[in-house]
Design a protein around this motif. Structure first.
Motif, PDB file in Angstrom:
ATOM      1  N   VAL A 114       0.867  -1.175   0.000  1.00  0.00           N
ATOM      2  CA  VAL A 114       0.000   0.000   0.000  1.00  0.00           C
ATOM      3  C   VAL A 114       0.904   1.226   0.000  1.00  0.00           C
ATOM      4  CG1 VAL A 114      -1.736   1.294   1.283  1.00  0.00           C
ATOM      5  CG2 VAL A 114      -1.844  -1.190   1.239  1.00  0.00           C
ATOM      6  N   ASN A 115       0.655   2.149  -0.910  1.00  0.00           N
ATOM      7  CA  ASN A 115       1.429   3.384  -1.004  1.00  0.00           C
ATOM      8  C   ASN A 115       0.707   4.493  -0.253  1.00  0.00           C
ATOM      9  OD1 ASN A 115       3.582   2.565  -2.889  1.00  0.00           O
ATOM     10  ND2 ASN A 115       1.825   2.104  -4.162  1.00  0.00           N
ATOM     11  N   ILE A 116       1.441   5.179   0.603  1.00  0.00           N
ATOM     12  CA  ILE A 116       0.867   6.254   1.408  1.00  0.00           C
ATOM     13  C   ILE A 116       1.562   7.553   1.028  1.00  0.00           C
ATOM     14  CG2 ILE A 116       0.511   7.120   3.738  1.00  0.00           C
ATOM     15  CD1 ILE A 116       0.532   4.128   4.605  1.00  0.00           C
ATOM     16  N   LEU A 117       0.773   8.530   0.632  1.00  0.00           N
ATOM     17  CA  LEU A 117       1.296   9.838   0.249  1.00  0.00           C
ATOM     18  C   LEU A 117       1.626  10.616   1.519  1.00  0.00           C
ATOM     19  CD1 LEU A 117       1.879  11.349  -2.333  1.00  0.00           C
ATOM     20  CD2 LEU A 117      -0.412  12.290  -2.240  1.00  0.00           C
ATOM     21  N   ALA A 118       2.898  10.752   1.813  1.00  0.00           N
ATOM     22  CA  ALA A 118       3.339  11.289   3.095  1.00  0.00           C
ATOM     23  C   ALA A 118       3.135  12.793   3.231  1.00  0.00           C
ATOM     24  CB  ALA A 118       4.814  10.966   3.320  1.00  0.00           C
ATOM     25  N   ASP A 119       2.910  13.510   2.146  1.00  0.00           N
ATOM     26  CA  ASP A 119       2.701  14.948   2.276  1.00  0.00           C
ATOM     27  C   ASP A 119       1.225  15.319   2.344  1.00  0.00           C
ATOM     28  OD1 ASP A 119       2.301  14.303  -0.343  1.00  0.00           O
ATOM     29  OD2 ASP A 119       3.543  15.891  -1.171  1.00  0.00           O
ATOM     30  N   SER A 120       0.362  14.340   2.529  1.00  0.00           N
ATOM     31  CA  SER A 120      -1.057  14.623   2.761  1.00  0.00           C
ATOM     32  C   SER A 120      -1.319  14.604   4.263  1.00  0.00           C
ATOM     33  CB  SER A 120      -1.931  13.580   2.067  1.00  0.00           C
ATOM     34  OG  SER A 120      -1.734  12.310   2.659  1.00  0.00           O
ATOM     35  N   GLU A 121      -2.433  15.156   4.665  1.00  0.00           N
ATOM     36  CA  GLU A 121      -2.749  15.203   6.091  1.00  0.00           C
ATOM     37  C   GLU A 121      -2.906  13.796   6.669  1.00  0.00           C
ATOM     38  OE1 GLU A 121      -6.234  16.930   9.021  1.00  0.00           O
ATOM     39  OE2 GLU A 121      -5.903  17.894   7.084  1.00  0.00           O
ATOM     40  N   GLY A 122      -3.629  12.936   5.954  1.00  0.00           N
ATOM     41  CA  GLY A 122      -3.798  11.564   6.410  1.00  0.00           C
ATOM     42  C   GLY A 122      -2.492  10.799   6.443  1.00  0.00           C
ATOM     43  N   GLY A 123      -1.624  11.059   5.487  1.00  0.00           N
ATOM     44  CA  GLY A 123      -0.313  10.415   5.464  1.00  0.00           C
ATOM     45  C   GLY A 123       0.533  10.802   6.662  1.00  0.00           C
ATOM     46  N   ARG A 124       0.493  12.066   7.045  1.00  0.00           N
ATOM     47  CA  ARG A 124       1.240  12.509   8.224  1.00  0.00           C
ATOM     48  C   ARG A 124       0.668  11.884   9.497  1.00  0.00           C
ATOM     49  NH1 ARG A 124       1.167  17.154   5.069  1.00  0.00           N
ATOM     50  NH2 ARG A 124      -0.638  17.998   6.160  1.00  0.00           N
ATOM     51  N   GLU A 125      -0.659  11.743   9.572  1.00  0.00           N
ATOM     52  CA  GLU A 125      -1.269  11.086  10.736  1.00  0.00           C
ATOM     53  C   GLU A 125      -0.832   9.628  10.818  1.00  0.00           C
ATOM     54  OE1 GLU A 125      -5.512  11.473  11.107  1.00  0.00           O
ATOM     55  OE2 GLU A 125      -5.451  13.535  10.395  1.00  0.00           O
ATOM     56  N   LEU A 126      -0.812   8.940   9.683  1.00  0.00           N
ATOM     57  CA  LEU A 126      -0.371   7.545   9.675  1.00  0.00           C
ATOM     58  C   LEU A 126       1.109   7.421  10.025  1.00  0.00           C
ATOM     59  CD1 LEU A 126      -2.325   6.288   6.563  1.00  0.00           C
ATOM     60  CD2 LEU A 126      -2.617   5.500   8.918  1.00  0.00           C
ATOM     61  N   MET A 127       1.912   8.392   9.624  1.00  0.00           N
ATOM     62  CA  MET A 127       3.320   8.385   9.992  1.00  0.00           C
ATOM     63  C   MET A 127       3.478   8.483  11.500  1.00  0.00           C
ATOM     64  SD  MET A 127       5.036  10.752   7.029  1.00  0.00           S
ATOM     65  CE  MET A 127       6.583  10.901   7.877  1.00  0.00           C
ATOM     66  N   MET A 128       2.650   9.298  12.136  1.00  0.00           N
ATOM     67  CA  MET A 128       2.710   9.413  13.599  1.00  0.00           C
ATOM     68  C   MET A 128       2.171   8.147  14.259  1.00  0.00           C
ATOM     69  SD  MET A 128       2.003  13.452  14.408  1.00  0.00           S
ATOM     70  CE  MET A 128       0.259  13.302  14.339  1.00  0.00           C
ATOM     71  N   ASP A 129       1.108   7.564  13.710  1.00  0.00           N
ATOM     72  CA  ASP A 129       0.533   6.346  14.291  1.00  0.00           C
ATOM     73  C   ASP A 129       1.526   5.185  14.265  1.00  0.00           C
ATOM     74  OD1 ASP A 129      -1.802   7.710  14.738  1.00  0.00           O
ATOM     75  OD2 ASP A 129      -2.945   6.710  13.149  1.00  0.00           O
ATOM     76  N   TYR A 130       2.246   5.047  13.165  1.00  0.00           N
ATOM     77  CA  TYR A 130       3.178   3.933  13.012  1.00  0.00           C
ATOM     78  C   TYR A 130       4.621   4.314  13.352  1.00  0.00           C
ATOM     79  CZ  TYR A 130      -0.532   1.223  10.909  1.00  0.00           C
ATOM     80  OH  TYR A 130      -1.699   0.550  10.695  1.00  0.00           O
ATOM     81  N   VAL A 131       4.854   5.503  13.867  1.00  0.00           N
ATOM     82  CA  VAL A 131       6.161   5.999  14.297  1.00  0.00           C
ATOM     83  C   VAL A 131       7.209   5.761  13.209  1.00  0.00           C
ATOM     84  CG1 VAL A 131       7.780   6.093  16.223  1.00  0.00           C
ATOM     85  CG2 VAL A 131       5.460   5.321  16.633  1.00  0.00           C
ATOM     86  N   VAL A 132       6.929   6.329  12.048  1.00  0.00           N
ATOM     87  CA  VAL A 132       7.811   6.158  10.904  1.00  0.00           C
ATOM     88  C   VAL A 132       9.086   6.985  11.052  1.00  0.00           C
ATOM     89  CG1 VAL A 132       8.017   6.563   8.426  1.00  0.00           C
ATOM     90  CG2 VAL A 132       5.967   5.526   9.345  1.00  0.00           C
ATOM     91  N   GLY A 133       8.967   8.197  11.528  1.00  0.00           N
ATOM     92  CA  GLY A 133      10.135   9.058  11.650  1.00  0.00           C
ATOM     93  C   GLY A 133      10.226  10.032  10.496  1.00  0.00           C
ATOM     94  N   GLY A 134      11.322  10.734  10.408  1.00  0.00           N
ATOM     95  CA  GLY A 134      11.462  11.782   9.416  1.00  0.00           C
ATOM     96  C   GLY A 134      12.154  11.380   8.138  1.00  0.00           C
ATOM     97  N   LYS A 135      12.753  10.194   8.087  1.00  0.00           N
ATOM     98  CA  LYS A 135      13.467   9.772   6.876  1.00  0.00           C
ATOM     99  C   LYS A 135      12.503   9.079   5.934  1.00  0.00           C
ATOM    100  CE  LYS A 135      17.393   8.879   6.378  1.00  0.00           C
ATOM    101  NZ  LYS A 135      18.638   9.263   5.864  1.00  0.00           N
ATOM    102  N   LEU A 136      12.310   9.683   4.773  1.00  0.00           N
ATOM    103  CA  LEU A 136      11.425   9.122   3.760  1.00  0.00           C
ATOM    104  C   LEU A 136      12.201   8.985   2.466  1.00  0.00           C
ATOM    105  CD1 LEU A 136       8.123  11.055   4.384  1.00  0.00           C
ATOM    106  CD2 LEU A 136       8.665   8.745   5.036  1.00  0.00           C
ATOM    107  N   PRO A 137      11.901   8.038   1.645  1.00  0.00           N
ATOM    108  CA  PRO A 137      10.852   7.037   1.723  1.00  0.00           C
ATOM    109  C   PRO A 137      11.172   5.981   2.768  1.00  0.00           C
ATOM    110  CG  PRO A 137      12.167   6.678  -0.232  1.00  0.00           C
ATOM    111  CD  PRO A 137      12.664   7.937   0.394  1.00  0.00           C
ATOM    112  N   CYS A 138      10.121   5.342   3.257  1.00  0.00           N
ATOM    113  CA  CYS A 138      10.236   4.319   4.284  1.00  0.00           C
ATOM    114  C   CYS A 138       9.197   3.237   4.006  1.00  0.00           C
ATOM    115  CB  CYS A 138      10.008   4.936   5.658  1.00  0.00           C
ATOM    116  SG  CYS A 138       9.972   3.745   6.991  1.00  0.00           S
ATOM    117  N   VAL A 139       9.625   1.988   4.059  1.00  0.00           N
ATOM    118  CA  VAL A 139       8.714   0.855   3.867  1.00  0.00           C
ATOM    119  C   VAL A 139       8.587   0.157   5.208  1.00  0.00           C
ATOM    120  CG1 VAL A 139       8.272  -1.276   2.622  1.00  0.00           C
ATOM    121  CG2 VAL A 139       9.453   0.601   1.480  1.00  0.00           C
ATOM    122  N   LEU A 140       7.363   0.114   5.718  1.00  0.00           N
ATOM    123  CA  LEU A 140       7.076  -0.504   7.004  1.00  0.00           C
ATOM    124  C   LEU A 140       6.400  -1.846   6.756  1.00  0.00           C
ATOM    125  CD1 LEU A 140       7.163   0.293  10.078  1.00  0.00           C
ATOM    126  CD2 LEU A 140       4.782   0.917   9.807  1.00  0.00           C
TER     127      LEU A 140
END
Length: 170
Positions: A114-140
């Protein structure tokens, strides 16, 4: 009284227009430049897949859109990325490896992507939920809805073989 207020409002509007010049051509130029750097890429059609992997061809930009895909049995790869040419290099390589049997590690179970657009509002929320961090791209990597692994490629020194090595460990 009315004309004095009107005169003040006209003077204020002159002040604002002089401090912030607005040009319709500049606005269109910035919009065109943004369109040139923000390009969403899509995976090949399902008829061209030689693996059992499933690449979801919708870019997730809202948090609630991910819930349709989280309950899958195979491992789920969440690709957090921007739609820039630099990050698209990694996403395209991920598409190529997951769709081509000759590149995909043999003996590995199928995965979902699943591809998540990190510069959208929902993408940023998902980044915080899954504790992705600031280095992108990132595959979880999610197994049974729990994060079990993360891959952050070095985009400058990146090759398809890096993704193959990462997928061997999934």
């Amino acid at each position: 009284m009315f004309s004095r207020n009107l005169a003040r409002s006209i003077q204020r509007s002159k002040f604002y227009s002089q401090s912030r010049p607005f040009s319709i051509t500049d606005w269109f130029k910035s919009w065109k430049d943004a369109a040139q750097t923000q390009r969403l890429i899509y995976p090949p059609p399902a008829s061209q897949f030689t693996t059992q992997n499933r690449i979801i061809d919708v870019w997730v930009s809202e948090k609630q859109d991910i819930y349709n895909y989280i309950n899958v049995k195979p491992p789920l790869l969440l690709n957090f990325t921007f739609a820039t040419p630099r990050d698209n290099k990694v996403t395209q390589a991920l598409f190529d490896v997951l769709s081509d049997k000759s590149k995909y590690p043999s003996g590995k179970e199928p995965v979902y992507l699943v591809n998540i657009l990190a510069d959208s509002e929902g993408g940023r929320e998902l980044m915080m939920d899954y504790v992705v961090g600031g280095k992108l791209p990132c595959v979880l990597v999610l197994k049974h809805q729990l994060p079990v692994g993360k891959y952050v490629p070095d985009v400058d020194n990146f090759s398809e073989q890096d993704i193959v090595e990462f997928l061997k460990g999934v």
